[in-house]
Motif scaffolding. Structure first.
Motif, PDB file in Angstrom:
ATOM      1  N   THR A 175       0.823  -1.217   0.000  1.00  0.00           N
ATOM      2  CA  THR A 175       0.000   0.000   0.000  1.00  0.00           C
ATOM      3  C   THR A 175       0.850   1.257   0.000  1.00  0.00           C
ATOM      4  N   GLU A 176       2.019   1.215   0.668  1.00  0.00           N
ATOM      5  CA  GLU A 176       2.909   2.380   0.693  1.00  0.00           C
ATOM      6  C   GLU A 176       3.479   2.639  -0.696  1.00  0.00           C
TER       7      GLU A 176
ATOM      8  N   ILE B 153       2.153   1.627  -3.571  1.00  0.00           N
ATOM      9  CA  ILE B 153       1.049   2.028  -4.446  1.00  0.00           C
ATOM     10  C   ILE B 153       0.728   3.503  -4.262  1.00  0.00           C
ATOM     11  N   HIS B 154       0.734   3.963  -3.021  1.00  0.00           N
ATOM     12  CA  HIS B 154       0.461   5.385  -2.756  1.00  0.00           C
ATOM     13  C   HIS B 154       1.485   6.265  -3.467  1.00  0.00           C
ATOM     14  N   ARG B 155       2.760   5.857  -3.389  1.00  0.00           N
ATOM     15  CA  ARG B 155       3.807   6.642  -4.055  1.00  0.00           C
ATOM     16  C   ARG B 155       3.593   6.638  -5.567  1.00  0.00           C
TER      17      ARG B 155
ATOM     18  N   GLU C 189       0.827   6.291  -7.237  1.00  0.00           N
ATOM     19  CA  GLU C 189      -0.373   7.030  -7.632  1.00  0.00           C
ATOM     20  C   GLU C 189      -0.209   8.536  -7.487  1.00  0.00           C
ATOM     21  N   GLN C 190       0.898   8.981  -6.862  1.00  0.00           N
ATOM     22  CA  GLN C 190       1.252  10.390  -6.934  1.00  0.00           C
ATOM     23  C   GLN C 190       1.871  10.701  -8.298  1.00  0.00           C
TER      24      GLN C 190
ATOM     25  N   SER D  13      -1.878   9.093 -11.311  1.00  0.00           N
ATOM     26  CA  SER D  13      -3.114   8.933 -10.545  1.00  0.00           C
ATOM     27  C   SER D  13      -4.142   8.099 -11.295  1.00  0.00           C
TER      28      SER D  13
ATOM     29  N   GLU E  18      -1.407  -5.271   1.507  1.00  0.00           N
ATOM     30  CA  GLU E  18      -0.864  -4.969   2.828  1.00  0.00           C
ATOM     31  C   GLU E  18       0.299  -5.888   3.203  1.00  0.00           C
TER      32      GLU E  18
ATOM     33  N   TYR F 294      -0.613  -5.482  -9.449  1.00  0.00           N
ATOM     34  CA  TYR F 294      -1.116  -4.118  -9.607  1.00  0.00           C
ATOM     35  C   TYR F 294      -0.897  -3.719 -11.062  1.00  0.00           C
TER      36      TYR F 294
END
Length: 275
Positions: free
Chosen positions: A5-6, A8-10, A12-13, A16, A34, A97
């Motif tokens: 998740t960490e 993926i967050h990076r 999607e910055q 997006s 996770e 992903y």
């Protein structure tokens, strides 16, 4: 250590999901994000042979361009090769992903990489798609730019073949245009035949895109737009480019010590028979 998740967050910055096309299925495809990432594989496609390689290499996170679950499964009968592949991914705790049209549209993403292969300069988006929700910068699908030197359609087709490392390409060209000079070029990865009018409107001398259909080809000829179809698989440029991008992020983040490998299997379903 980093969990999915960490990461993926990076990502999607950078690209997006909000800039993906409405029909697309980007993001988490299979598995549990996770879980920690120990070894990641970048790939254009997720096919049974790719999953076999991932299992053999001890991969626990596959980052793909093409969605693996683009069409919903109607059942989970594992006699079907696609369902068997899903089962193998789950049995081996591999998270998948996919970044598809958001990666196509993002600045610094797929279409910039393809434009770089063709050595285009002064590029701008071909199909505007508003603003990036993170950076506020204009984004769009495809790119249009210039070659350093003009060339004929036949020479340009051969140039594309060489730059993409292919046995052959399809050339679509009006019979009266054999001597015209190609310098302003539009490129759009994947299947961009239906978007050819944007290349015309952008004043492109030539358009590079894959999977061009018979009827669109006739329309392109009527518009005197030279088109080179190198196939869909040229998007495999993403396998190395994504790996390099992720390695650059690792250098910026303490603890991002997971391994990154690139798919080594050619997933292009087509071949040219050359005599």
């Amino acid at each position: 250590m980093i969990i999915g998740t960490e990461f993926i967050h990076r990502f999607e910055q950078f690209a997006s999901p909000q800039i993906a096309e409405s029909w697309d299925h980007v993001g988490l495809q299979i598995g549990n994000p996770e879980r920690p990432i120990h070894k990641m594989m970048t790939t254009l496609d997720v096919r049974p042979e790719i999953v076999d390689e991932a299992v053999e290499q001890g991969v626990d996170f596959i980052f793909a361009h093409h969605p693996v679950m683009f069409h919903a499964a109607k059942d989970l009968d594992t006699r079907d090769p696609q369902n068997a592949m899903y089962a193998k991914l789950l049995a081996n705790n591999i998270t998948v992903y996919a970044a598809h049209t958001n990666l196509d549209t993002a600045n610094g993403g797929m279409n910039d990489w393809l434009a770089d292969v063709l050595q285009l300069t002064d590029t701008t988006p071909l199909v505007p798609a508003g603003e990036d929700p993170v950076t506020g910068q204009p984004v769009g699908m495809g790119r249009v730019g210039s070659l350093s030197q003009p060339m004929t359609p036949a020479d340009f087709a051969d140039y594309c073949r060489e730059r993409f490392g292919l046995k052959g390409v399809r050339l679509i060209n009006h019979p009266d245009d054999d001597a015209k000079q190609i310098q302003r070029v539009a490129v759009l990865g994947g299947a961009g035949g239906d978007l050819y009018q944007h290349a015309v409107n952008a004043g492109a001398d030539a358009y590079v895109t894959g999977d061009v259909s018979y009827h669109y080809a006739h329309d392109m000829i009527a518009h005197h737009l030279t088109v080179v179809d190198p196939g869909h698989h040229v998007e495999a440029v993403c396998e190395h480019q994504l790996a390099e991008l992720f390695r650059s992020w690792q250098r910026e983040h303490d603890g991002w010590d997971f391994a990154i490998i690139e798919n080594s299997i050619n997933t292009d379903p087509f071949d040219f028979i050359v005599k």
